[in-house]
Design a protein around this motif. Structure first.
Motif, PDB file in Angstrom:
ATOM      1  N   ILE A 159       1.000  -1.036  -0.230  1.00  0.00           N
ATOM      2  CA  ILE A 159      -0.323   0.459   0.182  1.00  0.00           C
ATOM      3  C   ILE A 159       1.316   1.215   0.030  1.00  0.00           C
ATOM      4  O   ILE A 159       0.743   2.600  -0.875  1.00  0.00           O
ATOM      5  N   ASN A 160       1.790   1.474   0.980  1.00  0.00           N
ATOM      6  CA  ASN A 160       2.590   2.499   1.212  1.00  0.00           C
ATOM      7  C   ASN A 160       3.553   2.300  -0.225  1.00  0.00           C
ATOM      8  O   ASN A 160       3.949   3.971  -0.346  1.00  0.00           O
ATOM      9  N   SER A 189       7.202   3.646  15.149  1.00  0.00           N
ATOM     10  CA  SER A 189       6.877   2.260  13.725  1.00  0.00           C
ATOM     11  C   SER A 189       6.158   1.935  13.939  1.00  0.00           C
ATOM     12  O   SER A 189       6.187   1.480  15.570  1.00  0.00           O
ATOM     13  N   ASP A 190       5.150   1.427  13.405  1.00  0.00           N
ATOM     14  CA  ASP A 190       4.017   0.770  13.228  1.00  0.00           C
ATOM     15  C   ASP A 190       3.883  -0.188  11.900  1.00  0.00           C
ATOM     16  O   ASP A 190       3.209  -0.965  12.029  1.00  0.00           O
ATOM     17  N   VAL A 191       5.479  -0.661  11.274  1.00  0.00           N
ATOM     18  CA  VAL A 191       5.647  -1.023  10.469  1.00  0.00           C
ATOM     19  C   VAL A 191       5.843  -2.439  10.924  1.00  0.00           C
ATOM     20  O   VAL A 191       7.171  -2.566  11.257  1.00  0.00           O
ATOM     21  N   PRO A 192       5.908  -3.872   9.909  1.00  0.00           N
ATOM     22  CA  PRO A 192       6.955  -4.514  10.204  1.00  0.00           C
ATOM     23  C   PRO A 192       8.997  -4.531   9.998  1.00  0.00           C
ATOM     24  O   PRO A 192       8.522  -3.911   8.955  1.00  0.00           O
ATOM     25  N   GLY A 193       9.316  -4.453  10.182  1.00  0.00           N
ATOM     26  CA  GLY A 193      10.573  -4.135  10.137  1.00  0.00           C
ATOM     27  C   GLY A 193      11.025  -3.074  10.175  1.00  0.00           C
ATOM     28  O   GLY A 193      12.013  -2.912  10.331  1.00  0.00           O
ATOM     29  N   ASP A 194       9.803  -2.405  10.398  1.00  0.00           N
ATOM     30  CA  ASP A 194      10.430  -0.922  10.833  1.00  0.00           C
ATOM     31  C   ASP A 194      11.531   0.084  10.235  1.00  0.00           C
ATOM     32  O   ASP A 194      12.200   0.051  10.644  1.00  0.00           O
ATOM     33  N   CYS A 195      11.050  -0.311   8.650  1.00  0.00           N
ATOM     34  CA  CYS A 195      12.064   0.277   7.478  1.00  0.00           C
ATOM     35  C   CYS A 195      11.561   1.405   7.809  1.00  0.00           C
ATOM     36  O   CYS A 195      10.289   1.839   7.319  1.00  0.00           O
ATOM     37  N   PRO A 196      12.313   2.920   7.737  1.00  0.00           N
ATOM     38  CA  PRO A 196      11.632   3.805   7.643  1.00  0.00           C
ATOM     39  C   PRO A 196      10.988   4.177   6.385  1.00  0.00           C
ATOM     40  O   PRO A 196      10.463   5.023   6.616  1.00  0.00           O
ATOM     41  N   HIS A 197      11.196   3.662   5.116  1.00  0.00           N
ATOM     42  CA  HIS A 197      10.740   4.344   3.835  1.00  0.00           C
ATOM     43  C   HIS A 197       9.246   4.045   3.904  1.00  0.00           C
ATOM     44  O   HIS A 197       8.465   4.313   3.526  1.00  0.00           O
ATOM     45  N   GLU A 198       8.814   2.672   4.957  1.00  0.00           N
ATOM     46  CA  GLU A 198       7.007   2.712   4.941  1.00  0.00           C
ATOM     47  C   GLU A 198       6.331   3.443   6.416  1.00  0.00           C
ATOM     48  O   GLU A 198       5.394   3.198   5.886  1.00  0.00           O
ATOM     49  N   ILE A 199       7.559   3.656   7.016  1.00  0.00           N
ATOM     50  CA  ILE A 199       6.877   4.366   8.510  1.00  0.00           C
ATOM     51  C   ILE A 199       6.074   5.678   7.484  1.00  0.00           C
ATOM     52  O   ILE A 199       7.049   6.115   6.809  1.00  0.00           O
ATOM     53  N   ALA A 200       4.594   5.908   7.741  1.00  0.00           N
ATOM     54  CA  ALA A 200       4.249   6.660   7.026  1.00  0.00           C
ATOM     55  C   ALA A 200       4.373   6.654   5.176  1.00  0.00           C
ATOM     56  O   ALA A 200       4.771   8.250   5.351  1.00  0.00           O
TER      57      ALA A 200
END
Length: 428
Positions: A159-160, A189-200
């Motif tokens: 989605i992101n 973080s609210d995403v699996p893996g805490d990936c910076p480009h995925e958070i928001a």
């Protein structure tokens, strides 16, 4: 209800674990240790997400120098700030308030100098709250796409990826607009893996994905795009900011709270109550109902075989599952996971469970989740509630609401994703 190992009823212990997970990610606790030294120039605070208003208040309380700013949060998640403007907007489907706030945020950071510092406060929900589309794409287009992505079973990463390539502010574009100022992002973080480009959807970090990746996702789920969106993706006009972009040379990123830390906080509560606590994973993904079935199987193996863990024990997990909405219900990945778990457990006499979203909202419903015990399935049947039909219709919220088993927290003003706890008591 029977008593938990050595102390309170199981449902009370499950709720205390959930509350501890939420408390561990409160901005007042995790923001102050990461505040930077005062800059030579201005400090401008910006941000987006369900926790961003509480993060802004923590900054104000612990920052002695001058500052100004603007953050956008979900309706109902506002907290009073004196120097930072708080705007409320819609989540998970964006609205005009979020669009206007995103444009104003970009306007605030343009024209800064190398002596200035931008402090960006990012948490889950920021993607929907900053819905500034690229030229030619309308808000209505974004809203329709959001509904399609949320209903089709796509992962949050997928989605992101699509969001980043249709946005004028995500995918590193917000940090690029701040150049030449220094940028420090503090993220929950609210995403699996805490990936910076995925958070928001990573408004202040480089994005390694490309328009081609977004196109592949849209095709995979059979989502019809308006002509303007297709043109942006197919023509490469939506390409995000890449890792070698010099405008990001002075951008720093710090993770201040994450799902793993929340699960560890819950584990401490379980151990204090006499249970061994085991974290199965903080990044579990997949269809919610499938995850629920698997977790139930692990709990049954622990209860009956003392494998892989001997009871009394608590099995904890986090991550972000998905729901493919096919019925007329309201969805909700945590309650759907729990309902599948309930069916797989078949009233096992020594297993209790809770599943909830740490932001207090499961799907589109202002209910965090629900809990179950050994008697839940029989109680439902006595009331004429059919668990299998509720699962097929994506109506877990209706099912648990009718049983009085919903878990409500109100706005938690943080977000470290899903929380699941299965409590396995020892045999008598």
């Amino acid at each position: 209800m029977s008593q938990a190992h050595g102390a309170a009823p199981q449902s009370e212990l499950l709720r205390r674990m959930f509350d501890a997970a939420i408390a561990s990610a409160q901005p007042e606790l995790c923001i102050p240790p990461h505040l930077p030294a005062p800059p030579r120039g201005r400090l401008v605070v910006i941000g987006a997400g369900k926790a961003s208003a509480a993060m802004a208040r923590a900054v104000e309380r612990h920052w002695t120098g001058p500052l100004s700013g603007l953050v956008v949060t979900r309706y109902g998640y506002n907290v009073p700030c004196e120097r930072i403007e708080i705007v409320e907007a819609s989540h998970p489907v964006p609205d005009a308030a979020g669009l206007a706030a995103a444009q104003r945020m970009l306007d605030r950071v343009r024209g800064l100098t190398a002596d200035d510092l931008v402090l960006c406060l990012i948490s889950g929900g920021g993607s929907a709250l900053l819905p500034l589309p690229l030229p030619g794409i309308t808000l209505e287009d974004k809203q329709a796409l959001s509904r399609s992505l949320l209903a089709c079973g796509a992962t949050i990463s997928e989605i992101n990826c699509v969001r980043r390539h249709l946005s004028a502010i995500k995918g590193g574009r917000l940090a690029a607009a701040c150049h030449p100022a220094q940028v420090l992002t503090l993220a929950i973080s609210d995403v699996p893996g805490d990936c910076p480009h995925e958070i928001a959807s990573g408004p202040t970090v480089a994005d390694p994905s490309r328009c081609e990746d977004a196109i592949a996702i849209v095709r995979r789920y059979g989502i019809a795009l308006p002509q303007a969106m297709r043109a942006v993706l197919e023509g490469g006009l939506g390409e995000s900011v890449k890792p070698d972009d010099p405008r990001l040379a002075r951008a720093e990123y710090r993770l201040v709270a994450a799902p793993q830390l929340a699960l560890e906080a819950a584990a401490r509560v379980a151990r204090a109550a006499g249970y061994a606590a085991h974290i199965l994973g903080d990044a579990i993904e997949g269809e919610a109902r499938h995850v629920g079935t698997v977790l139930a199987g692990i709990a049954r193996q622990a209860a009956e075989r003392a494998q892989p863990f001997a009871p009394p024990c608590v099995l904890l997990s986090g991550g972000e599952t998905t729901v493919t909405v096919r019925g007329a219900g309201r969805g909700g990945r945590n309650v759907e996971c729990l309902l599948a778990m309930l069916l797989a457990l078949q009233g096992h006499p020594r297993i209790h469970a809770l599943a909830g979203d740490t932001d207090g909202v499961d799907g589109s419903v202002d209910v965090a989740g629900a809990w179950i015990g050994p008697g839940t399935l029989a109680h439902a049947a006595a009331l004429g509630l059919k668990a299998q039909e509720a699962l097929a219709g994506n109506d877990a919220h209706g099912f648990f609401g009718a049983l009085g088993l919903s878990v409500s927290t109100g706005p938690t003003r943080t977000n470290v994703n899903d929380f699941r706890a299965l409590l396995v008591d020892a045999a008598a």
